[in-house]
Scaffold this active site. Sequence first.
Site, PDB file in Angstrom:
ATOM      1  N   ASP A 139       1.537  -1.260  -0.517  1.00  0.00           N
ATOM      2  CA  ASP A 139       0.073   0.258   0.094  1.00  0.00           C
ATOM      3  C   ASP A 139       1.099   1.624   0.050  1.00  0.00           C
ATOM      4  OD1 ASP A 139      -2.869   1.790   0.874  1.00  0.00           O
ATOM      5  OD2 ASP A 139      -1.975   1.320   2.922  1.00  0.00           O
TER       6      ASP A 139
HETATM    7 MG   LIG Z   1      -3.392   3.259   3.906  1.00  0.00          MG
END
Ligand SMILES: [Mg+2]
Length: 227
Positions: free
Chosen positions: A9
């Site tokens: 991420d």
């Molecule tokens: Mg994040």
Amino acid sequence: MKYKTLLFDVDDTILDFQDTEDQALKALFEAHGLEMTPERKQSYQTINHDLWQQFEQGKITRDQVINERFGLFFETQGIQVDSPAVELAYREFLNEGHKLLDNSDEILAELAQHFDLYVVTNGVSETQYRRLEDAKLKPYFRDIFVSEDTGYQKPMKEYFDYVFARIPNVKKQETVIIGDSLTSDILGGQLAGIDTIWFNPKKKNSGEIQPTVEIERLQQLLPLLQH
Ligand SMILES: [Mg+2]
């Protein structure tokens, strides 16, 4: 080593989105004659968070999120705006923000010598590419998968199907996702059938969504993954 492929991420995992957002909101509010205050910031964040949650639940589209959030916020301040136009201005400010989270550049450089790294991020493609480029993190990744380009988003299984279809010779049992969000990264990893590492620097309670492993600092990754 158990893993070969690492899915990362971006926001609040390797880039400091809090800082990026703070700077962009401050600039945007000032452009509308509003001083940045904790109350105004909180008001915007509540509206924004609610809209993204509806998006993650598939109730509204991404375009609805980004084209409505500032209209709704400025309405609470008694100001009428052209919401999509304000969104464009905001995105210009967001593009500028790329502060690293901790020393994520050094950690990614080290990891990239041992693993195949990929970006899995929900967001606007142009913004995410530009921020990764400006932060000089792009070279560490073999490919970048932004939700806008896939037609799906984390935590949807379809998003991960798209990703897996584009990583050469990938094996799910050798893949792990690393992210700070339980509802998009960790739940998404679970739906995709891969292991999950929850980056939890603020030591929040995980509740119902249980990651495979939890870490508080990115420095823990290398010793953990080299087992
Ligand atoms: Mg994040």
